[in-house]
Scaffold this active site. Structure first.
Site, PDB file in Angstrom:
ATOM      1  N   SER A  11      -6.388   2.029  -3.341  1.00 18.11           N
ATOM      2  CA  SER A  11      -6.937   1.983  -4.698  1.00 18.11           C
ATOM      3  C   SER A  11      -5.859   1.722  -5.751  1.00 18.11           C
ATOM      4  CB  SER A  11      -7.615   3.328  -5.004  1.00 18.11           C
ATOM      5  OG  SER A  11      -6.729   4.399  -4.683  1.00 18.11           O
ATOM      6  N   VAL A  56      -3.866  11.938   1.993  1.00 12.06           N
ATOM      7  CA  VAL A  56      -2.985  12.018   3.164  1.00 12.06           C
ATOM      8  C   VAL A  56      -2.373  13.409   3.361  1.00 12.06           C
ATOM      9  CG1 VAL A  56      -2.471   9.537   3.141  1.00 12.06           C
ATOM     10  CG2 VAL A  56      -0.948  11.118   1.915  1.00 12.06           C
ATOM     11  N   ASN A  78       0.825   3.276   2.523  1.00 11.39           N
ATOM     12  CA  ASN A  78       1.226   2.829   1.187  1.00 11.39           C
ATOM     13  C   ASN A  78       1.086   3.921   0.125  1.00 11.39           C
ATOM     14  OD1 ASN A  78       1.409   0.783  -1.148  1.00 11.39           O
ATOM     15  ND2 ASN A  78      -0.673   1.562  -1.380  1.00 11.39           N
ATOM     16  N   SER A 130      10.915   2.144  -0.488  1.00 14.95           N
ATOM     17  CA  SER A 130      11.378   1.749  -1.824  1.00 14.95           C
ATOM     18  C   SER A 130      12.870   1.466  -1.724  1.00 14.95           C
ATOM     19  CB  SER A 130      11.163   2.901  -2.809  1.00 14.95           C
ATOM     20  OG  SER A 130      11.991   2.754  -3.948  1.00 14.95           O
ATOM     21  N   TYR A 143      12.008  11.637  -4.709  1.00 12.88           N
ATOM     22  CA  TYR A 143      11.359  10.365  -4.341  1.00 12.88           C
ATOM     23  C   TYR A 143      12.259   9.569  -3.401  1.00 12.88           C
ATOM     24  CZ  TYR A 143       9.172   5.751  -5.035  1.00 12.88           C
ATOM     25  OH  TYR A 143       8.564   4.528  -4.843  1.00 12.88           O
ATOM     26  N   LYS A 147      11.483   8.457   0.501  1.00 11.65           N
ATOM     27  CA  LYS A 147      11.441   7.046   0.907  1.00 11.65           C
ATOM     28  C   LYS A 147      12.531   6.725   1.938  1.00 11.65           C
ATOM     29  CE  LYS A 147       7.916   5.722  -1.572  1.00 11.65           C
ATOM     30  NZ  LYS A 147       6.691   5.186  -0.952  1.00 11.65           N
TER      31      LYS A 147
END
Ligand code: NAP
Length: 235
Positions: A11, A56, A78, A130, A143, A147
């Site tokens: 989405s 998730v 994703n 990323s 973050y 990643k």
């Protein structure tokens, strides 16, 4: 018979581009969403796919998604969130949320779909990492760590599942113009743009094109790799 792909965070802006591109390539797409039901249903109508609620972080959501979709040919992990904050200021709760969604969520979805792929002796998994997972970003430590974890996960799982005919790869985007970057001012964006050797920001379709390539037969001998889509910002 159509191949089946599930895209978590389908989405979102990059997720939508991935869904559109895979549908164009002939996949039946399952558009995963957590909160944006209406958006996911609209994309599903447009692409003749199916919107699937898959937070998730929720085991029940993951298991009920597997029940609804059956084995898929392609899983694109994703779904992701980011937060800009100093490491010693970010709340423990937010820190855990970033890890739970970006890394643990991807691992749990993969685990749930893997047995079907192993049984079929074929399958493709693509993780969206990323560039900050490759080089680290100040004020995005959690973050970056999540990643970077996805990159390690990709490499290790690729080795473990290659004998079962499963390929696992990673796409590592740079600055892609989406809502995720809307917090930057025009001046900040201009400074960032100047750091990009190709001189332009990425667009969601750039990520989707790499996902489509890695999912295709043209990439049949590629596994465990990190494809950087960043305009040369990290080389
Ligand atoms: P976005 O538009 O904010 O989309 C994020 C997506 O993640 C949404 O579909 C959202 O679903 C989903 N999501 C959030 N929490 C979730 C949860 N608990 N369970 C399942 N899904 C959840 O972001 P984007 O820019 O498209 O980013 C997509 C991916 O690319 C992320 O992994 C991001 O880290 C990565 N990435 C983006 C950039 C960039 O510059 N934009 C750069 C590098 C990497 P709902 O809306 O349905 O809640």
């Amino acid at each position: 018979m159509h191949k089946k792909a599930l895209i978590t965070g389908g989405s979102g802006e990059i997720g939508q581009a991935i869904c559109r591109r895979l549908a164009k390539d002939g996949y039946f797409v399952y558009i995963g969403y957590a909160g944006s039901k209406e958006t996911a249903e609209n994309i599903a109508d447009e692409l003749h796919g199916t919107a699937i609620k898959i937070d998730v972080t929720k085991r029940d959501d993951i298991m009920s998604a597997v029940e609804k979709t059956g084995t898929v040919d392609l899983l694109v992990n994703n779904a992701g969130i980011s937060e800009i904050e100093l490491f010693n200021c970010i709340s423990e709760q937010k820190s855990r949320e970033i890890m739970e969604i970006n890394l643990v969520g991807a691992m749990n979805c993969t685990r749930a779909y893997l047995s079907g792929m192993i049984h079929k002796k074929s399958g493709c998994i693509i993780n969206i990492s990323s560039m900050w997972g490759q080089v680290g970003a100040s004020c995005e430590v959690d973050y970056s760590a999540s990643k970077a974890g996805l990159i390690g996960f990709t490499k290790a799982l690729a080795k473990e599942t290659a004998p079962s005919g499963i390929r696992v790869n990673c796409v590592s985007p740079g600055f892609i113009m989406t809502e995720m970057n809307s917090r930057f001012s025009a001046e900040e964006l201009e400074l960032i743009r100047e750091e990009i050797p190709l001189g332009i920001f990425g667009e969601p379709h750039h990520v989707a094109d790499s996902v489509a390539f890695l999912a295709s037969n043209q990439a049949e001998y590629i596994t465990g790799q990190i494809i950087a889509v960043n305009g040369g910002m990290v080389i």
